[in-house]
Design a protein around this motif. Structure first.
Motif, PDB file in Angstrom:
ATOM      1  N   THR A 103       0.825  -1.076  -0.213  1.00 52.45           N
ATOM      2  CA  THR A 103      -0.115  -0.052  -0.045  1.00 52.45           C
ATOM      3  C   THR A 103       0.884   1.164   0.133  1.00 52.45           C
ATOM      4  OG1 THR A 103      -1.862  -1.045   1.237  1.00 52.45           O
ATOM      5  CG2 THR A 103      -1.853   1.333   1.382  1.00 52.45           C
ATOM      6  N   GLY A 104       0.732   2.402  -0.827  1.00 48.80           N
ATOM      7  CA  GLY A 104       1.372   3.649  -1.010  1.00 48.80           C
ATOM      8  C   GLY A 104       2.538   3.298  -2.157  1.00 48.80           C
ATOM      9  N   GLY A 105       2.599   2.050  -2.635  1.00 50.08           N
ATOM     10  CA  GLY A 105       3.556   1.850  -3.747  1.00 50.08           C
ATOM     11  C   GLY A 105       2.974   2.442  -5.097  1.00 50.08           C
ATOM     12  N   ILE A 106       3.732   2.597  -6.124  1.00 51.34           N
ATOM     13  CA  ILE A 106       3.273   3.096  -7.155  1.00 51.34           C
ATOM     14  C   ILE A 106       3.460   2.238  -8.486  1.00 51.34           C
ATOM     15  CG2 ILE A 106       3.891   4.913  -8.812  1.00 51.34           C
ATOM     16  CD1 ILE A 106       4.892   6.637  -6.468  1.00 51.34           C
ATOM     17  N   TYR A 107       2.238   2.042  -8.946  1.00 50.53           N
ATOM     18  CA  TYR A 107       2.281   1.190 -10.073  1.00 50.53           C
ATOM     19  C   TYR A 107       1.724   2.082 -11.283  1.00 50.53           C
ATOM     20  CZ  TYR A 107       0.365  -2.943 -12.750  1.00 50.53           C
ATOM     21  OH  TYR A 107       0.144  -3.830 -13.770  1.00 50.53           O
ATOM     22  N   ASP A 108       2.455   1.403 -12.742  1.00 53.57           N
ATOM     23  CA  ASP A 108       2.002   2.287 -13.826  1.00 53.57           C
ATOM     24  C   ASP A 108       0.945   1.294 -14.427  1.00 53.57           C
ATOM     25  OD1 ASP A 108       1.857   4.217 -15.560  1.00 53.57           O
ATOM     26  OD2 ASP A 108       3.672   3.661 -16.554  1.00 53.57           O
ATOM     27  N   HIS A 125      -5.752   6.965   5.661  1.00 57.52           N
ATOM     28  CA  HIS A 125      -5.341   8.200   5.104  1.00 57.52           C
ATOM     29  C   HIS A 125      -4.389   8.325   4.168  1.00 57.52           C
ATOM     30  CE1 HIS A 125      -6.050  12.373   4.955  1.00 57.52           C
ATOM     31  NE2 HIS A 125      -4.778  12.679   5.184  1.00 57.52           N
ATOM     32  N   ILE A 126      -4.603   8.526   3.078  1.00 59.68           N
ATOM     33  CA  ILE A 126      -3.649   8.762   2.139  1.00 59.68           C
ATOM     34  C   ILE A 126      -3.139   9.937   1.582  1.00 59.68           C
ATOM     35  CG2 ILE A 126      -3.186   7.764  -0.387  1.00 59.68           C
ATOM     36  CD1 ILE A 126      -3.504   5.533   1.677  1.00 59.68           C
ATOM     37  N   ARG A 127      -1.982  10.426   1.438  1.00 61.89           N
ATOM     38  CA  ARG A 127      -1.539  11.621   0.939  1.00 61.89           C
ATOM     39  C   ARG A 127      -0.626  11.586  -0.057  1.00 61.89           C
ATOM     40  NH1 ARG A 127      -0.537  16.922   2.793  1.00 61.89           N
ATOM     41  NH2 ARG A 127       1.353  17.939   1.748  1.00 61.89           N
ATOM     42  N   ILE A 128      -1.035  12.008  -1.345  1.00 67.02           N
ATOM     43  CA  ILE A 128      -0.185  12.200  -2.658  1.00 67.02           C
ATOM     44  C   ILE A 128      -0.001  13.448  -3.219  1.00 67.02           C
ATOM     45  CG2 ILE A 128      -0.435  11.369  -5.075  1.00 67.02           C
ATOM     46  CD1 ILE A 128      -2.964   9.488  -4.272  1.00 67.02           C
ATOM     47  N   GLU A 129       1.445  13.696  -3.234  1.00 65.98           N
ATOM     48  CA  GLU A 129       2.116  14.739  -3.746  1.00 65.98           C
ATOM     49  C   GLU A 129       2.619  14.583  -5.193  1.00 65.98           C
ATOM     50  OE1 GLU A 129       3.451  17.017   0.262  1.00 65.98           O
ATOM     51  OE2 GLU A 129       4.899  16.448  -1.412  1.00 65.98           O
ATOM     52  N   ALA A 130       1.943  15.482  -6.190  1.00 63.82           N
ATOM     53  CA  ALA A 130       2.263  15.126  -7.532  1.00 63.82           C
ATOM     54  C   ALA A 130       2.584  16.580  -7.920  1.00 63.82           C
ATOM     55  CB  ALA A 130       1.337  14.602  -8.610  1.00 63.82           C
ATOM     56  N   ILE A 131       3.876  17.094  -7.891  1.00 70.53           N
ATOM     57  CA  ILE A 131       4.422  18.304  -8.105  1.00 70.53           C
ATOM     58  C   ILE A 131       5.673  18.168  -9.028  1.00 70.53           C
ATOM     59  CG2 ILE A 131       5.573  20.174  -6.958  1.00 70.53           C
ATOM     60  CD1 ILE A 131       4.384  19.637  -4.402  1.00 70.53           C
ATOM     61  N   GLY A 132       5.492  18.811 -10.020  1.00 77.17           N
ATOM     62  CA  GLY A 132       6.655  18.689 -11.326  1.00 77.17           C
ATOM     63  C   GLY A 132       6.554  17.257 -11.660  1.00 77.17           C
ATOM     64  N   THR A 182       4.320   9.624  -1.803  1.00 78.54           N
ATOM     65  CA  THR A 182       3.073   9.092  -1.070  1.00 78.54           C
ATOM     66  C   THR A 182       3.322   8.959   0.566  1.00 78.54           C
ATOM     67  OG1 THR A 182       3.408   6.814  -1.253  1.00 78.54           O
ATOM     68  CG2 THR A 182       2.352   7.885  -3.286  1.00 78.54           C
ATOM     69  N   TRP A 183       2.160   8.997   0.816  1.00 81.19           N
ATOM     70  CA  TRP A 183       2.060   8.852   2.350  1.00 81.19           C
ATOM     71  C   TRP A 183       0.857   8.144   3.038  1.00 81.19           C
ATOM     72  CZ3 TRP A 183       4.000  12.906   0.460  1.00 81.19           C
ATOM     73  CH2 TRP A 183       4.988  13.945   1.040  1.00 81.19           C
TER      74      TRP A 183
END
Length: 463
Positions: free
Chosen positions: A133-138, A165-172, A177-178
């Motif tokens: 959980t919180g990992g990144i899959y394409d 609670h999930i936090r996602i930052e997509a900046i630049g 993820t948290w």
């Protein structure tokens, strides 16, 4: 002033008791710059694509129901987003399937018989024993970008059968993820600067029909973004070739190949880079095709510096049937006619090269500790020949060593341990005294007579 405060408190209580403001809405009303993506009553601003699993509203929660016989289903925003911070709470019934949150994603409308197929980076919700959980899959594209083998401590963040609670930052170019305020994943990518946000109900076996996924408190911030601090010891997957971003530099990461020159590398047979057999072109350090023999053309190359404790990462691309390797703790003291002696992360086309069927129990396959220890044979870690793979070797102060392939841990061992010595005694290295136990050594890229490309070769010696 005191009377005014009391009046406001009484008014707020009255509003809440009359249902004018929910707790979640009242909390958000205090936050500047946040916008609710879900109004708590309708699915306005959202649409279903990709499958037939239904989404409904229960209380102030979006509920997706797992449905047999349908592909992955998504509820996606009608609006696209660029830079953002997204927060939401997610709960999944059971632990035999998964879900996810799409970020900057897209839709192929013609796939799945006209239902459409969503593709793009997904933040995983994984209640299984794997605990990613919180990992990144394409999704529907490049598979795993950040499996949680890269951040073992974060596997404990998810709480079964509870809202997380999930936090996602997509900046630049950065996606972080948290999960329940625990830092999890950090990816630097080069594609998809905008796209929609989506909630997933995964395809399922029949026995899970009717299970539910819950999403609530979905809010987004798109301006005046302030990135939350991320620990320096969390590994960063940087997909920008031959580049070290600021966060990597702060943690101690350095390039061993600059993408433009052979600086920092030399032949095992002299102080200069080989005059033939290797080339630097198009951001790649490439060993050229010859006759398939070991170290007979350009020969192996090594770093000019030696290393003892390190976190080494590299990308490699195999041509069909190719063989090579990345060796470490290479001393160049051993006398050999072929490749220099050292511990080897095997780089191989397992399907077409005969070496994969030699050795013992597959210990010459891709990402294995060559001729000593067999790598994890989970096919999800492997990429097709001609695609870039991400290798990694971690050596700690207590002689623990780990091999990774595309973020998945492939093996681990301890140099100098009884188990290690027993493996050496049964291998082709049995006649070399104290094989693999040097205090320090060079890092080597092998010429095995096949075309293999390397790039993004990095090292961190600060751990």
């Amino acid at each position: 002033m005191k009377n005014n405060v009391i009046f406001k408190s009484i008014l707020l209580v009255a509003l809440l008791s009359n249902g004018v403001l929910s707790h979640a809405q009242e909390d958000r009303s205090k936050e500047k710059g946040w916008v609710n993506l879900f109004d708590g009553k309708t699915l306005n601003g959202w649409k279903s694509v990709g499958g037939k699993a239904p989404y409904s509203i229960e209380g102030e929660t979006i509920v997706g129901r797992m449905t047999k016989g349908t592909p992955n289903s998504f509820l996606i925003t009608e609006k696209e987003y660029g830079d953002f911070i997204l927060e939401l709470d997610v709960k999944l019934e059971g632990n035999q399937t998964n879900s996810g949150i799409q970020t900057r994603s897209h839709l192929d409308p013609n796939a799945n018989g006209g239902l459409g197929r969503v593709y793009g980076r997904q933040v995983e919700i994984d209640p299984s024993e794997r605990a990613w959980t919180g990992g990144i899959y394409d999704e529907a594209r490049r598979s795993w970008l950040y499996p949680l083998d890269l951040n073992e401590n974060a596997k404990k963040a998810y709480k079964q059968e509870e809202f997380n609670h999930i936090r996602i930052e997509a900046i630049g170019d950065e996606l972080r993820t948290w999960v329940n305020d625990i830092p999890v994943s950090y990816v630097v990518d080069t594609i998809d600067r905008t796209g929609f946000i989506g909630l997933q109900v995964h395809s399922i076996p029949e026995k899970l029909d009717g299970k539910k996924v819950y999403f609530k408190n979905i809010k987004i911030q798109t301006s005046n973004l302030k990135s939350r601090a991320f620990p320096k010891d969390v590994y960063i997957v940087n997909l920008k070739p031959n580049e070290v971003v600021a966060s990597e530099k702060k943690s101690g990461v350095k390039l061993l190949f600059d993408g433009k020159s052979s600086n920092g590398w030399r032949s095992v047979n002299g102080d200069k880079f080989p005059a033939k057999g290797w080339e630097v072109n198009n951001g790649e350090l490439k060993v050229l095709k010859s006759d398939g023999s070991e170290s007979t053309n350009g020969g192996d190359i090594v770093t000019k510096d030696k290393y003892a404790i390190f976190d080494l990462s590299f990308e490699f691309k195999l041509s069909p049937g190719a063989n090579s390797g990345v060796k470490y703790f290479v001393t160049l003291k051993e006398k050999t006619k072929g490749s220099a002696i050292g511990l080897e992360y095997q780089v191989l086309d397992d399907k077409l090269h005969p070496d994969a069927k030699m050795g013992r129990d597959g210990n010459r396959t891709l990402a294995s500790l060559y001729d000593l220890m067999t790598s994890n044979q989970d096919g999800r870690a492997r990429r097709s020949i001609g695609e870039w793979n991400r290798g990694r070797v971690v050596v700690t102060a207590d002689n623990k060593v780990e091999h990774y392939l595309n973020g998945v841990k492939m093996l681990s061992y301890e140099r100098g341990s009884k188990e290690f010595k027993d493996l050496v005694a049964k291998s082709k290295y049995k006649d070399w005294v104290d094989f693999g136990e040097a205090k320090e050594g060079y890092i080597l890229l092998q010429d095995h007579g096949d075309q293999v490309s390397f790039r993004s070769i990095k090292i961190n010696t600060s751990n």
